[in-house]
Each structure stands twice: as C-alpha cells, then as structure tokens.
Design an enzyme around this catalytic site. Structure first.
Site, short mmCIF file in Angstrom:
data_model
loop_
_atom_site.label_atom_id
_atom_site.label_comp_id
_atom_site.label_asym_id
_atom_site.label_seq_id
_atom_site.Cartn_x
_atom_site.Cartn_y
_atom_site.Cartn_z
N TYR A 101 0.85 -1.19 0.00
CA TYR A 101 0.00 0.00 0.00
C TYR A 101 0.89 1.24 0.00
CZ TYR A 101 -3.14 3.67 1.64
OH TYR A 101 -3.84 4.84 1.75
N GLU A 189 -3.66 7.36 -3.76
CA GLU A 189 -3.40 6.07 -3.14
C GLU A 189 -3.26 4.96 -4.19
OE1 GLU A 189 -6.12 5.02 0.29
OE2 GLU A 189 -6.88 3.65 -1.20
#
Ligand code: GDP
Ligand code: MN
Length: 386
Positions: A101, A189
């Site tokens: 991530y 993101e």
C-alpha cells in the site's frame, strides 16, 4: 471530488508511473472488444466511487473475450455500497508476487501531507492500521522541501527489503508526491502496488481525490466529475453555491454560515429532534438562493418542517424574508416554517413576513426556533398519519 480508477490511472500514466494497459467500457459487448484487443487474461473492474470493490465482486479475472463479457454482465448488475455500476475498466491482468500500500493524504493535525505505506497491501488499509499499526510506515512531508528523493528511498526501503524493488517504489512514491502537489489531491493512493513475477513494480489500482478547494485552479480535473456521483439536488446546491448535505431526520434547516448550521443541528438533536439536512446558504444571499434552498430541502419527502436560522451580517434578513415569501408562493409550500431573523435588516425582514399572506411562525431566540421546528414537524407527522 473523487476520480474514478480509470481517470486516476490516466494521471499516473501521464507521470510515468507504471500501470497496465486498460480501456473503459459501458456495455458487455464493448468489454469483449477491448479484451480481444488487449489479448490474454484480463481483469474487469467496476468503476464506482467506493473502495472494497474486490470483496463486493466488482473485480473479476477473465481468460478470454467471451468470458470477459460474461463477468462484465454480472458486474454491471451490481450495486457496490449503493453505487450502480455504469462503467467498467478492462485491464491487462498481472501475476502478483506481492501487494503493498502506498498513499499520501493530509494530516490535518500536523497540517502537512503524510506518506503512508505498508507491505501489507491489497486489503483494507484501515484494518491494517487498527489491528497491526506496526506494519504501517508514516512520514510527514515538509511543505517547503517537498518529499526528497532520499526520503522516498528511505521510506521504500522500510517496505521492501529488496534494493531494486525499493528503488522502483521510491521513484513511484516521488511521482505520487509530485501529483499530490500539482493536482491538489487530498488523497492519492495505490492499493495494491504490486511486484509482478518479473520483479517489476506496478500500480494495480488508483484512488485520487481532488481537494474541492483546489478545483478552481484545476479546470481540466473539474471536467472529470462524474454526473452520476451526486444527486440532482446536490448538483443544484453546488451550482448555486449552497453547501448541502442530506441527513435522515425530518426538520429541514436553512442557515447562513457553516458554524451556525452545525450549531443549529446540534441544538435540534439536543432538544430530541432530528435534522433533515445541513444547509449553508452562504455569506451573501438573494431571494433566488432561498428559493433554491427550499426546493432542495423539500425534494426530501421526510421533511416535515423547515427551520430558518439566519444571522444577518453580509446576509440581509430582508433578502431572506423576500425569498421565503417568494418560495412559499411559487412552490405552493404547505410545510410549517419557523423563522428566526436577526442582524442586518432584521426589522425589514420581519415586517415583510408579517405583511405577507404567507404563514410562518416567527421566533426570537435560537432555542425557540429549534423547539418550534421540532414541535411542528411532530404535529405535521401526526396529522399525516391520522
Ligand atoms: P478494490 O478492492 O476496490 O481496492 O480494487 P483493486 O483494484 O485494488 O482490486 C482488488 C484486488 O483484486 C487486488 O488487491 C488484487 O488482489 C486483485 N487484482 C486486481 N487486478 C488484478 C490482476 O491484474 N491480476 C490479479 N491476479 N489480481 C488482480
Ligand atoms: Mn484497491
């Protein structure tokens, strides 16, 4: 403003962040054509403004064009967290060796952007943060220097032990920071950032949220707004410069100023009622704005009364009063209305209401306007039920 994955992916591609080949489709037939063009295994992904699409069945692999059309058919029938699927993205599929991530968002307390990374990617990052916070790497970005290349490499090394992987990820992270700055994102993101079977680091997902306050200088991004992402009423409010958020209660609120609007909602709750909405008609006012505000509020069938709590500064109470009279007459509004006008031109405002043949209940204090609003909503509800 949320961007869809395919739109975020295009920004990534423009900044040379490695992404896989992909195209957008609105029908299963288009999906079949795209899958044939791409060749091999593809992944079909729902384009909705919601995370967790994978878990909801909105991300599916397909080995050939017919199968891609088949899975797309099922995805188009889904509703993911309330959003219908109108578009899908068809992308080249990838073998996944690992999922990480990488994201940058605003830390309001630190008043800086914060880089958040984790080797535990692919899944819900909030869950990782809650259950295993030690798996999260956080780094505050100094706004005067920006994220330096050395910092980016340092962060990437805390996620990847392999040097070559870390170097690729560091370059990607630097580019994310560049996009964040240049495109006014409040969140950017990649989840998952994958390493494929050849060791290449690729962004397999793209989530980009543009700060609404930066949109005025991002006209090309404003064009990407999905008309289906807001209701007709939310759009009307935005276009007229009203801040409107629909809630579940039955007391409609028209207030000027966000702080007063919050305080009004708090007070409704305090006295045992439930606000139907947050609505800030803003600093300046015009009768037209009030009319729009009433139309928007009354589009919600749960609304049983309307509370006006106006503190006149730049907003003029007589403008608001004229707007109320206008709106009630034009809209043939029969809902009970309670009005508190205080501040600039309050006398004129009250007189306009009193002299009109429109029926409104005047109130002097804030407690009064709120309590009356709750009482009238209840009365209206009982009357409707009997
Ligand atoms: P999200 O659930 O809304 O975040 O959607 P993602 O785009 O992140 O996809 C969810 C998951 O689907 C990813 O974490 C991957 O595990 C899987 N996935 C997505 N694209 C591919 C692909 O090309 N190949 C494989 N094998 N899995 C994929
Ligand atoms: Mn994802």
């Amino acid at each position: 403003m949320n961007l869809h994955e395919y739109q975020g992916r295009e920004i990534f591609a423009a900044y040379d962040i490695p992404v896989l080949r992909a195209e957008v489709a609105s029908t299963p037939d288009e999906v079949r054509e795209i899958a044939a063009r791409i060749g091999g295994t593809v992944v079909v992904k729902a384009q909705v403004h919601a995370g967790g699409r994978g878990k909801a069945g909105g991300v599916k692999l397909a080995e050939n064009p017919d199968q891609a059309a088949e899975v797309a058919k099922a995805i188009f029938k889904l509703k993911i967290k309330g959003w219908p699927v109108k578009k899908v993205m068809v992308a080249e599929a990838s073998e996944i060796a690992s999922e990480a991530y990488f994201g940058i968002t605003l830390d309001r307390e630190a008043r800086r952007n914060v880089v958040i990374c984790s080797a535990a990617g692919g899944i819900d990052i909030e869950e990782v943060a809650a259950k295993t916070p030690d798996k999260i790497v956080r780094h505050l970005v100094n706004p005067s220097t920006g994220l330096t290349d050395a910092e980016a490499l340092d962060i990437a090394k805390r996620v990847y032990s392999d040097e070559k992987t870390a170097q690729q990820a560091a370059v990607i992270l630097s580019k994310l920071a560049k996009i964040a700055k240049e495109k006014d994102t409040s969140l950017i993101e990649i989840n998952p950032l994958i390493v494929d079977e050849t060791g290449k680091v690729i962004a397999l997902d793209a989530k980009v949220v543009i700060d609404d306050n930066g949109l005025f200088r991002q006209p090309e991004l404003e064009k990407l707004r999905d008309p289906d992402s807001e209701t007709k009423w939310e759009r009307m409010a935005r276009e007229k410069g009203l801040s409107y958020v629909k809630l579940d209660g039955d007391v409609g609120c028209v207030v000027n100023g966000a702080g007063l609007a919050m305080a009004t909602m708090d007070l409704i709750k305090y006295y045992g009622g439930n606000p139907a909405n947050f609505l800030d008609i803003g600093g300046s006012s015009s009768p037209g704005k009030v009319l729009t505000a009433m139309q928007i509020i009354l589009a919600d069938k749960n609304v049983k009364s309307i509370v006006f709590n106006i503190f006149g500064g730049i907003t003029r109470c007589d403008d608001v009063a004229r707007g109320i009279v206008d709106a009630v007459k034009k809209g043939k509004i029969e809902h009970p209305i309670v009005v508190r006008l205080t501040g600039t031109n309050e006398e004129e405002g009250r007189k306009i209401l009193a002299d009109s043949d429109v029926k409104v209940t005047p109130a002097v204090t804030m407690d009064e306007v709120v309590q009356q609003g709750i009482r009238l909503a209840l009365q209206n509800k009982i009357a409707a039920a009997s």
